[in-house]
Design a protein around this motif. Sequence first.
Motif, PDB file in Angstrom:
ATOM      1  N   GLY A  39       0.819  -1.210   0.000  1.00 49.84           N
ATOM      2  CA  GLY A  39       0.000   0.000   0.000  1.00 49.84           C
ATOM      3  C   GLY A  39       0.850   1.254   0.000  1.00 49.84           C
ATOM      4  O   GLY A  39       0.551   2.214  -0.724  1.00 49.84           O
ATOM      5  N   TYR A  43       0.827   3.486  -3.245  1.00 48.86           N
ATOM      6  CA  TYR A  43       0.294   4.836  -3.157  1.00 48.86           C
ATOM      7  C   TYR A  43       1.326   5.859  -3.629  1.00 48.86           C
ATOM      8  O   TYR A  43       0.973   6.841  -4.299  1.00 48.86           O
ATOM      9  CB  TYR A  43      -0.133   5.166  -1.730  1.00 48.86           C
ATOM     10  CG  TYR A  43      -0.621   6.589  -1.599  1.00 48.86           C
ATOM     11  CD1 TYR A  43      -1.914   6.933  -1.990  1.00 48.86           C
ATOM     12  CD2 TYR A  43       0.213   7.604  -1.130  1.00 48.86           C
ATOM     13  CE1 TYR A  43      -2.364   8.236  -1.903  1.00 48.86           C
ATOM     14  CE2 TYR A  43      -0.227   8.910  -1.048  1.00 48.86           C
ATOM     15  CZ  TYR A  43      -1.514   9.223  -1.433  1.00 48.86           C
ATOM     16  OH  TYR A  43      -1.943  10.523  -1.372  1.00 48.86           O
ATOM     17  N   LEU A 228      -5.053   1.303   5.738  1.00 47.00           N
ATOM     18  CA  LEU A 228      -6.030   1.817   4.786  1.00 47.00           C
ATOM     19  C   LEU A 228      -6.528   3.201   5.180  1.00 47.00           C
ATOM     20  O   LEU A 228      -6.724   4.073   4.322  1.00 47.00           O
ATOM     21  CB  LEU A 228      -7.205   0.839   4.677  1.00 47.00           C
ATOM     22  CG  LEU A 228      -6.880  -0.551   4.109  1.00 47.00           C
ATOM     23  CD1 LEU A 228      -8.106  -1.448   4.175  1.00 47.00           C
ATOM     24  CD2 LEU A 228      -6.362  -0.446   2.687  1.00 47.00           C
ATOM     25  N   ALA A 229      -6.721   3.428   6.489  1.00 46.29           N
ATOM     26  CA  ALA A 229      -7.195   4.736   6.948  1.00 46.29           C
ATOM     27  C   ALA A 229      -6.161   5.825   6.679  1.00 46.29           C
ATOM     28  O   ALA A 229      -6.509   6.926   6.222  1.00 46.29           O
ATOM     29  CB  ALA A 229      -7.519   4.670   8.441  1.00 46.29           C
ATOM     30  N   LEU A 231      -3.768   5.772   4.365  1.00 51.00           N
ATOM     31  CA  LEU A 231      -3.687   5.992   2.922  1.00 51.00           C
ATOM     32  C   LEU A 231      -4.866   6.835   2.433  1.00 51.00           C
ATOM     33  O   LEU A 231      -4.706   7.691   1.547  1.00 51.00           O
ATOM     34  CB  LEU A 231      -3.659   4.643   2.188  1.00 51.00           C
ATOM     35  CG  LEU A 231      -2.393   3.801   2.380  1.00 51.00           C
ATOM     36  CD1 LEU A 231      -2.539   2.464   1.675  1.00 51.00           C
ATOM     37  CD2 LEU A 231      -1.160   4.542   1.861  1.00 51.00           C
ATOM     38  N   TRP A 232      -6.032   6.633   3.013  1.00 45.24           N
ATOM     39  CA  TRP A 232      -7.201   7.436   2.637  1.00 45.24           C
ATOM     40  C   TRP A 232      -7.009   8.891   3.051  1.00 45.24           C
ATOM     41  O   TRP A 232      -7.337   9.812   2.291  1.00 45.24           O
ATOM     42  CB  TRP A 232      -8.452   6.847   3.269  1.00 45.24           C
ATOM     43  CG  TRP A 232      -9.684   7.682   3.070  1.00 45.24           C
ATOM     44  CD1 TRP A 232     -10.376   8.382   4.021  1.00 45.24           C
ATOM     45  CD2 TRP A 232     -10.371   7.919   1.842  1.00 45.24           C
ATOM     46  NE1 TRP A 232     -11.453   9.028   3.467  1.00 45.24           N
ATOM     47  CE2 TRP A 232     -11.475   8.766   2.118  1.00 45.24           C
ATOM     48  CE3 TRP A 232     -10.171   7.495   0.538  1.00 45.24           C
ATOM     49  CZ2 TRP A 232     -12.366   9.191   1.145  1.00 45.24           C
ATOM     50  CZ3 TRP A 232     -11.049   7.930  -0.451  1.00 45.24           C
ATOM     51  CH2 TRP A 232     -12.131   8.763  -0.141  1.00 45.24           C
ATOM     52  N   ILE A 233      -6.472   9.105   4.240  1.00 50.31           N
ATOM     53  CA  ILE A 233      -6.210  10.473   4.703  1.00 50.31           C
ATOM     54  C   ILE A 233      -5.186  11.153   3.802  1.00 50.31           C
ATOM     55  O   ILE A 233      -5.349  12.328   3.420  1.00 50.31           O
ATOM     56  CB  ILE A 233      -5.721  10.453   6.165  1.00 50.31           C
ATOM     57  CG1 ILE A 233      -6.866  10.022   7.096  1.00 50.31           C
ATOM     58  CG2 ILE A 233      -5.195  11.822   6.581  1.00 50.31           C
ATOM     59  CD1 ILE A 233      -6.430   9.782   8.519  1.00 50.31           C
ATOM     60  N   TYR A 235      -4.583  10.473   0.677  1.00 49.00           N
ATOM     61  CA  TYR A 235      -5.230  10.742  -0.604  1.00 49.00           C
ATOM     62  C   TYR A 235      -6.107  11.983  -0.518  1.00 49.00           C
ATOM     63  O   TYR A 235      -6.061  12.856  -1.411  1.00 49.00           O
ATOM     64  CB  TYR A 235      -6.055   9.532  -1.034  1.00 49.00           C
ATOM     65  CG  TYR A 235      -6.914   9.807  -2.251  1.00 49.00           C
ATOM     66  CD1 TYR A 235      -6.361   9.808  -3.528  1.00 49.00           C
ATOM     67  CD2 TYR A 235      -8.277  10.080  -2.110  1.00 49.00           C
ATOM     68  CE1 TYR A 235      -7.136  10.071  -4.643  1.00 49.00           C
ATOM     69  CE2 TYR A 235      -9.059  10.342  -3.218  1.00 49.00           C
ATOM     70  CZ  TYR A 235      -8.486  10.333  -4.486  1.00 49.00           C
ATOM     71  OH  TYR A 235      -9.271  10.613  -5.582  1.00 49.00           O
ATOM     72  N   ARG A 236      -6.903  12.079   0.535  1.00 49.81           N
ATOM     73  CA  ARG A 236      -7.788  13.235   0.679  1.00 49.81           C
ATOM     74  C   ARG A 236      -6.999  14.537   0.773  1.00 49.81           C
ATOM     75  O   ARG A 236      -7.382  15.548   0.189  1.00 49.81           O
ATOM     76  CB  ARG A 236      -8.654  13.066   1.931  1.00 49.81           C
ATOM     77  CG  ARG A 236      -9.675  11.945   1.854  1.00 49.81           C
ATOM     78  CD  ARG A 236     -10.798  12.267   0.902  1.00 49.81           C
ATOM     79  NE  ARG A 236     -11.493  13.503   1.261  1.00 49.81           N
ATOM     80  CZ  ARG A 236     -12.474  14.028   0.544  1.00 49.81           C
ATOM     81  NH1 ARG A 236     -12.852  13.450  -0.584  1.00 49.81           N
ATOM     82  NH2 ARG A 236     -13.065  15.143   0.932  1.00 49.81           N
ATOM     83  N   ARG A 237      -5.902  14.504   1.487  1.00 54.01           N
ATOM     84  CA  ARG A 237      -5.134  15.735   1.678  1.00 54.01           C
ATOM     85  C   ARG A 237      -4.357  16.120   0.419  1.00 54.01           C
ATOM     86  O   ARG A 237      -4.173  17.307   0.151  1.00 54.01           O
ATOM     87  CB  ARG A 237      -4.181  15.578   2.860  1.00 54.01           C
ATOM     88  CG  ARG A 237      -4.908  15.483   4.185  1.00 54.01           C
ATOM     89  CD  ARG A 237      -3.994  15.642   5.364  1.00 54.01           C
ATOM     90  NE  ARG A 237      -4.758  15.738   6.607  1.00 54.01           N
ATOM     91  CZ  ARG A 237      -4.211  15.929   7.796  1.00 54.01           C
ATOM     92  NH1 ARG A 237      -2.907  16.038   7.913  1.00 54.01           N
ATOM     93  NH2 ARG A 237      -4.970  16.015   8.866  1.00 54.01           N
ATOM     94  N   ARG A 240      -7.798  16.016  -2.637  1.00 53.80           N
ATOM     95  CA  ARG A 240      -9.154  16.523  -2.474  1.00 53.80           C
ATOM     96  C   ARG A 240      -9.284  17.528  -1.328  1.00 53.80           C
ATOM     97  O   ARG A 240     -10.403  17.750  -0.857  1.00 53.80           O
ATOM     98  CB  ARG A 240     -10.119  15.344  -2.216  1.00 53.80           C
ATOM     99  CG  ARG A 240     -10.215  14.339  -3.354  1.00 53.80           C
ATOM    100  CD  ARG A 240     -10.906  14.915  -4.568  1.00 53.80           C
ATOM    101  NE  ARG A 240     -11.037  13.964  -5.655  1.00 53.80           N
ATOM    102  CZ  ARG A 240     -10.172  13.829  -6.643  1.00 53.80           C
ATOM    103  NH1 ARG A 240      -9.086  14.607  -6.689  1.00 53.80           N
ATOM    104  NH2 ARG A 240     -10.345  12.940  -7.591  1.00 53.80           N
ATOM    105  N   SER A 241      -8.211  18.133  -0.893  1.00 48.64           N
ATOM    106  CA  SER A 241      -8.280  19.018   0.264  1.00 48.64           C
ATOM    107  C   SER A 241      -8.711  20.434  -0.131  1.00 48.64           C
ATOM    108  O   SER A 241      -8.600  20.840  -1.297  1.00 48.64           O
ATOM    109  CB  SER A 241      -6.919  19.081   0.968  1.00 48.64           C
ATOM    110  OG  SER A 241      -5.958  19.677   0.126  1.00 48.64           O
TER     111      SER A 241
END
Length: 252
Positions: A39, A43, A228-229, A231-233, A235-237, A240-241
Amino acid sequence: MSPLPEPPPFPATMPTSFSHLISILPWQDWAALALFFFGWVGYAQFASHRAKVESTLLASTNHYRRLWMVQVTHRDQRIVDAAVTQNLASSPSFWASTTILVLGGLLAVLGTNERASELVKDLPFAARTSMLVFDVKIIVLLAVFVYAFFRFTWSMRVYSFGAILVGAAPNVDVFDSGEADRKAFAERAGKLMGAAAESFADGLRAYYLSFAVIGWFVSPAVFAIGTLAVLWILYRREFRSDVLAILRPDAS
């Protein structure tokens, strides 16, 4: 002349040793560890590829770094630019120093694994594991922070290279006369500053993911969910921030 001795046969115990290595951790731990590393690497590759076709925090700030270097070519007094470069280099310097302290603490824990393992076992919901498994988890944490240290220190060095490049920039009249290519200089210096920022971001990413490894001391499931959490954070930052929406060059 006596004949040369025959080479020893290939050791038949290697498969046993390999199976013993595999048996150190249960399959759930191996699965969570594989998810973590794949991951992380996946990523990083994804973010690097998407940055070429989509605005990310790094890609957007690289745009402004190039604009900054263009402005450098329009002024003879570059004291402000030197100060900004020094300020940027201070962040990876701070994190590299902090990482040294973290590594020292982890090595100390590794040297007193019995007491540390007992302390972890007393925590609620913590997994009951052997000291060998506990050592493996500490070593994985050590590897994460060693990687972060190398990325932070490399960022410091690249920023110092950028400072040299800014200091060696020709005067404004040299650029205006065409003796030096303003666009080529700005592009090269901007890429160098961007490389320093990317190395710094890699170190911070390792810090984020170290929190997922801490979940491993609770259970492999928490380790996997934490990976996973995180990696999601990330990605969002990065994609998509709200900050990215402001920094995009095409933002209104």
